[in-house]
Scaffold this motif. Sequence first.
Motif, short mmCIF file in Angstrom:
data_model
loop_
_atom_site.label_atom_id
_atom_site.label_comp_id
_atom_site.label_asym_id
_atom_site.label_seq_id
_atom_site.Cartn_x
_atom_site.Cartn_y
_atom_site.Cartn_z
N LEU A 203 57.51 32.38 -38.53
CA LEU A 203 57.85 33.18 -37.36
C LEU A 203 59.37 33.31 -37.27
CD1 LEU A 203 55.39 31.44 -34.90
CD2 LEU A 203 55.09 33.66 -35.98
N ASN A 204 59.84 34.27 -36.49
CA ASN A 204 61.30 34.44 -36.43
C ASN A 204 61.95 33.44 -35.48
OD1 ASN A 204 60.46 35.66 -33.99
ND2 ASN A 204 62.35 36.88 -33.97
N ALA A 205 61.14 32.63 -34.79
CA ALA A 205 61.67 31.55 -33.95
C ALA A 205 60.54 30.56 -33.72
CB ALA A 205 62.17 32.10 -32.62
N ASP A 206 60.91 29.35 -33.32
CA ASP A 206 59.91 28.32 -33.06
C ASP A 206 59.14 28.67 -31.78
OD1 ASP A 206 58.50 26.07 -32.41
OD2 ASP A 206 60.13 24.66 -32.86
N PRO A 207 57.83 28.89 -31.89
CA PRO A 207 57.07 29.31 -30.70
C PRO A 207 57.04 28.24 -29.60
CG PRO A 207 55.59 28.83 -32.54
CD PRO A 207 56.99 28.76 -33.07
N LYS A 208 57.38 26.99 -29.97
CA LYS A 208 57.43 25.94 -28.94
C LYS A 208 58.69 26.09 -28.08
CE LYS A 208 54.87 22.64 -31.72
NZ LYS A 208 55.30 22.44 -33.11
N LYS A 209 59.68 26.79 -28.62
CA LYS A 209 60.95 26.90 -27.90
C LYS A 209 61.24 28.32 -27.38
CE LYS A 209 63.01 23.18 -30.61
NZ LYS A 209 63.78 22.91 -31.83
N PHE A 210 60.67 29.31 -28.02
CA PHE A 210 60.96 30.70 -27.63
C PHE A 210 59.65 31.46 -27.46
CE2 PHE A 210 64.49 29.18 -30.17
CZ PHE A 210 65.60 29.58 -29.45
N ASP A 211 59.61 32.38 -26.47
CA ASP A 211 58.41 33.21 -26.44
C ASP A 211 58.69 34.54 -27.13
OD1 ASP A 211 58.89 32.24 -23.27
OD2 ASP A 211 59.66 34.25 -23.81
N SER B 78 62.25 24.47 -39.28
CA SER B 78 61.48 23.33 -39.78
C SER B 78 60.13 23.74 -40.37
CB SER B 78 61.28 22.31 -38.66
OG SER B 78 60.58 22.94 -37.61
N VAL B 79 59.90 25.03 -40.49
CA VAL B 79 58.58 25.47 -40.95
C VAL B 79 58.27 25.04 -42.39
CG1 VAL B 79 59.38 27.81 -41.45
CG2 VAL B 79 56.98 27.44 -41.06
N ILE B 80 59.30 24.97 -43.22
CA ILE B 80 59.12 24.52 -44.61
C ILE B 80 60.22 23.51 -44.93
CG2 ILE B 80 58.90 25.26 -47.02
CD1 ILE B 80 58.91 28.16 -45.79
N HIS B 81 59.87 22.52 -45.73
CA HIS B 81 60.87 21.53 -46.14
C HIS B 81 61.97 22.23 -46.97
CE1 HIS B 81 62.63 18.14 -48.34
NE2 HIS B 81 62.25 17.42 -47.30
N PRO B 82 63.25 21.94 -46.68
CA PRO B 82 64.35 22.68 -47.31
C PRO B 82 64.35 22.69 -48.84
CG PRO B 82 65.18 21.15 -45.65
CD PRO B 82 63.70 20.96 -45.70
N ILE C 118 67.25 30.20 -34.99
CA ILE C 118 67.01 28.80 -35.35
C ILE C 118 67.76 27.89 -34.38
CG2 ILE C 118 67.20 27.10 -37.20
CD1 ILE C 118 67.56 30.10 -38.79
N HIS C 119 67.00 27.04 -33.76
CA HIS C 119 67.56 26.17 -32.72
C HIS C 119 67.64 24.73 -33.23
CE1 HIS C 119 67.01 23.44 -29.24
NE2 HIS C 119 67.93 24.22 -28.71
N LYS C 120 68.75 24.09 -32.93
CA LYS C 120 68.92 22.68 -33.30
C LYS C 120 69.43 21.94 -32.08
CE LYS C 120 70.20 21.62 -38.00
NZ LYS C 120 70.64 20.45 -38.49
#
Length: 419
Positions: A228-236, A258-262, A303-305
Motif C-alpha cells: 500500500l502507499n501508506a501503513d493502513p494502521k497509521k493513515f486512512d 515495513s511491508v517487506i524486509h529491506p 512512510i512514517h517512522k
Amino acid sequence: MKVFKFGGASVKDADSVRNMCSIIKTYINDPLVVIVSAMGKTTNALEHLLSLTMEEQDSSKAFDKIRTFHLAIASDLGLSSDEKLNLELAEIFEQLENGLNEFSSSMGYDYMYDQTVSLGEVLCTKIISAHLTNEGITNTWLDARKVLRTDDLHRQAKVDWGASQAMIKSHVNQIEEGIVLTQGFIGSNSDFKSTTLGREGSDFSAAIFATSLNAESVTIWKDVPGVLNADPKKFDKTKLYKRLPYKEAAEMTYYGASVIHPKTIKPLAQKGIPLYVRSFQNPDNEGTVIEESIVPNLAPAIIHKDKQTVMSFKISDFSFINEHHIHLIFEHIKRLNLTINLMQNSAISFTICMDDNPKKREQLRTALIEEFLIYYNEGLEMITVKNYNQKTINQLMTDKEIIIEQRSRNNFQMVYKIG
Ligand code: ASP
Ligand code: MG
C-alpha cells in the motif's frame, strides 16, 4: 518452481494454518517451496523467555505458555495423537529447556539468542508439516539450518551465498515428490550452530531460496492486500500498488516501509525474479507485483517512522561548518555504527536525524562535546514521501510542529514533534 513465504500472522492459530493449507492446495500442481516463520508472536515470547532466564528470574510460566500455545494449535488441528509429531515437539521443548538451563553469560547473549529464538520456526514448521500430511499434501520438512550457511555474527548473520546456494539447490533438487517446507529467518554457521538473519528476516530467506533455485516467482502472503502507499494502521485512504519497480520498492524499505524486509529486493532484482505481495485473507486477489517495470504516475508513498532523535552540532566561535567538522562528526557516527535517516547543514550547524538510542546518543555527544555546542530532541517522528505532490504534503504538514523539512525532486522528508 515457486517460493511462498508465510509470516507469523498467517499461522497464528489453527484456523490460520487451515487457511494457509487451503492456499497451498490451490498451487499444489506446481513445484513449491514454502517458507514459514514462527507462529504469531512466538519470536517475542522466546525473546522474553530468554531475558527472564538471563535475569535469573522464574521463567517456568513463560516456558509453559509457549509450550501450551503450540500444543493447543496442534490439538485444534486434530494432531494430538500424531505420535511422530508429539515426539518431535517434546524433543524441541527439551532442547529449549536444556539450552536455557545451560546458559552462562560466557556464551554471549547473541549466541544464546539464536539457539533459543530459532526454535520458534522449527516448532511451527513441524506442526504445519504434520497438518499438511493429514490433509493429503505430500511434503518434505527441510531444516533451513542444514542448507542456509551464514557467518558467526549471531542475530544479524551474513549469508554465505556460494555455500547456501549450492546446498539449497542440491537438497531441494533431491526431493522428488510434493512440496518442500522450510523455515525463514534461521540458518547455521560452519559449526552448525543456529544463527538468525535479523528480526522479520523470513522474507529475506524466501529471496535466498528463490535465487538459489532460480524460482519463477516469490509470493509473500500477508495480512494486507499488497503493498500500500501508506501503513493502513497509521493513515486512512491508502492505495494499493498493483505493480512496483524493484527500485521503488527497495527505496521504500530503505525509508522505513515495513511491508517487506529491506534485504529481500536486491537478490530478486539481480535475478529478475518477480515478488508478489498478496493477502492470505483474500487469496483470490492479485495484490502487488514487484518486478522490473516502468510504472507512470505512481501514487505518492508515505512512510512514517517514530522514535526519532534530531541532534545538532553548532559551532560557537563564529567560524563556519566545513569539511573538517563534517569529517569529525562522521568519524564518530561510523565508529558507533549509527544510521543517519536525514541530515542538513547551515552556516554554523550540522544536524542529523537518527533512530532514538539514548546510549549511543550519549556516546556521540561525549565524543564531540569539546568541538561543538550540541542540542538534541528525542521522541520525534519522521515522514518521507516518495513521488510527492504538493497536495499530499500540505495535508501531512497540517497541525505539526516541523523541526526539519527537506525536499528533492522526488522525495519529501520532514521531522516533527507530535502535538
Ligand atoms: N519470526 C521472526 C520474527 O518474528 C522472523 C520473521 O517473522 O520474519 O522476527
Ligand atoms: Mg514476522
